[in-house]
Enzyme design. Structure first.
Site, PDB file in Angstrom:
ATOM      1  N   HIS A 199      16.186  -8.914 -22.586  1.00  0.00           N
ATOM      2  CA  HIS A 199      15.336  -9.547 -21.564  1.00  0.00           C
ATOM      3  C   HIS A 199      13.964  -8.880 -21.525  1.00  0.00           C
ATOM      4  O   HIS A 199      13.525  -8.353 -20.498  1.00  0.00           O
ATOM      5  CB  HIS A 199      16.005  -9.486 -20.197  1.00  0.00           C
ATOM      6  CG  HIS A 199      15.526 -10.562 -19.261  1.00  0.00           C
ATOM      7  ND1 HIS A 199      16.287 -11.068 -18.242  1.00  0.00           N
ATOM      8  CD2 HIS A 199      14.348 -11.239 -19.191  1.00  0.00           C
ATOM      9  CE1 HIS A 199      15.615 -11.995 -17.582  1.00  0.00           C
ATOM     10  NE2 HIS A 199      14.423 -12.122 -18.158  1.00  0.00           N
ATOM     11  N   GLU A 206      25.635 -13.032 -18.373  1.00  0.00           N
ATOM     12  CA  GLU A 206      26.114 -11.879 -17.601  1.00  0.00           C
ATOM     13  C   GLU A 206      25.181 -10.693 -17.801  1.00  0.00           C
ATOM     14  O   GLU A 206      25.453  -9.809 -18.617  1.00  0.00           O
ATOM     15  CB  GLU A 206      27.545 -11.527 -18.024  1.00  0.00           C
ATOM     16  CG  GLU A 206      28.563 -12.632 -17.847  1.00  0.00           C
ATOM     17  CD  GLU A 206      28.763 -13.032 -16.393  1.00  0.00           C
ATOM     18  OE1 GLU A 206      28.572 -12.178 -15.516  1.00  0.00           O
ATOM     19  OE2 GLU A 206      29.110 -14.202 -16.147  1.00  0.00           O
ATOM     20  N   ARG A 211      16.162 -18.204 -19.178  1.00  0.00           N
ATOM     21  CA  ARG A 211      17.029 -17.611 -18.171  1.00  0.00           C
ATOM     22  C   ARG A 211      18.461 -17.593 -18.674  1.00  0.00           C
ATOM     23  O   ARG A 211      18.902 -18.517 -19.366  1.00  0.00           O
ATOM     24  CB  ARG A 211      16.968 -18.418 -16.853  1.00  0.00           C
ATOM     25  CG  ARG A 211      15.712 -18.144 -16.030  1.00  0.00           C
ATOM     26  CD  ARG A 211      15.780 -16.770 -15.386  1.00  0.00           C
ATOM     27  NE  ARG A 211      14.633 -16.467 -14.570  1.00  0.00           N
ATOM     28  CZ  ARG A 211      13.548 -15.835 -14.985  1.00  0.00           C
ATOM     29  NH1 ARG A 211      13.453 -15.458 -16.249  1.00  0.00           N
ATOM     30  NH2 ARG A 211      12.551 -15.564 -14.164  1.00  0.00           N
TER      31      ARG A 211
END
Length: 320
Positions: A291, A272, A244
């Site tokens: 991601h 961010e 994360r």
């Protein structure tokens, strides 16, 4: 009954839901328009991944909702307890993407120890004119075999990472607040396997002894790895974060990379998102992915079918 898969769902998941009698909508609705859309179409099930958030406003504003589903492991983008307090089921797919994330960790590791992340930037620019100097620049790679991998967070994904590490001959040490020891089964193509028992250790010991660190922890208020923890790591160690954003202090990380304390970082998640810091994106010692830990065809198929199975069980079998 209607399902809105706002962040997408695999074809196999759609087919399973449709066979179960559900109408599946795959329209991507903007966050600020979700309440209006859900109410207009009387949506029973809202499925999200990491792009959409399901907070109190949506839970309170959408009385038709019976299930909120997260395609993946973490549910920090959903107000889980509040939803459950309102009688809404909240489901996720904790096991479906573990292998995909684990393989991405090693994509970063293999790439970083042989400088692929940087050579792939520079070869297209200077490969035809600076071949010999580039060869010299990237000639000091290291092998993973025989090195020590420290896994912080020894849940499903951490254990999948351990399997790959053991399979390529790495030493594995791990730390987890809730797991004392785990039996890791490494399977081979011809039915043979080995079992390796790994006892977890305090995180400070992992940081001190590991050649490479990989993080597999949930989102939390404080950094798991900040300046203090980076200082405790071996000189020239590498670190991977496919967990994360916000579990690593990126300012401290960049300073550690620039000083040479840390040799490289592989980042799939960022403090961010979706606008990572320019200092992170432009650093030549950072291997970058946007991601995509769970973004394999196989994982998305498993996620879709697992969500469908849970939804059908809850709404059809139990007649919720």
């Amino acid at each position: 009954m209607k399902v809105l898969a706002n962040d997408g769902i695999s074809k196999s998941g759609i087919e399973a839901l449709e066979q179960g009698g559900f109408e599946v909508l795959t329209t991507t609705v903007a966050q600020e328009q979700l309440v209006k859309y859900i109410n207009k179409h009387q949506i029973d099930v809202l499925l999200v991944r990491s792009a959409s958030e399901v907070r109190k406003d949506i839970i309170d504003g959408c009385t038709s909702l019976k299930i909120i589903g997260r395609g993946g492991v973490g549910m920090d983008n959903i107000d889980v307890e509040y939803a459950r307090s309102k009688g809404i089921h909240v489901i996720n797919t904790p096991a479906a993407s573990s292998q995909s994330v684990a393989e991405l960790v090693f994509a970063h590791l293999f790439g970083c120890v042989r400088f692929l992340h940087d050579s792939n930037r520079n070869m297209p620019l200077d490969g035809d004119s600076q071949f010999k100097s580039l060869k010299k620049n990237y000639a000091k790679g290291v092998e993973l075999r025989g090195k020590t991998l420290g896994i912080i967070g020894f849940g499903r994904i951490g254990k999948e990472v351990a399997k790959i590490a053991l399979g390529i001959g790495m030493k594995v040490i791990a730390s987890d607040k809730f797991v004392g020891k785990a039996n890791i089964k490494v399977e081979f193509y011809n039915g043979q396997f080995i079992n390796v028992e790994i006892e977890t250790e305090p995180m400070k010991d992992i940081l001190k002894h590991a050649d490479f660190i990989t993080l597999h922890v949930p989102a939390q208020a404080d950094y798991v790895i900040g300046k203090k923890q980076l200082d405790m790591m071996k000189d020239g160690a590498g670190i991977i974060n496919a967990a994360r954003g916000g579990v690593i202090d990126e300012v401290a990380l960049i300073k550690a990379l620039e000083s040479g304390k840390i040799a490289f970082a592989g980042l799939d998640t960022f403090e961010e998102e979706p606008t990572p810091a320019v200092q992170v994106l432009m650093n030549s010692k950072v291997s970058l992915t946007p991601h995509i830990g769970a973004a394999t065809n196989e994982a998305q198929d498993r996620i879709g079918t697992e969500l469908a199975s849970q939804i059908i069980s809850l709404l059809k079998t139990e007649n919720v």
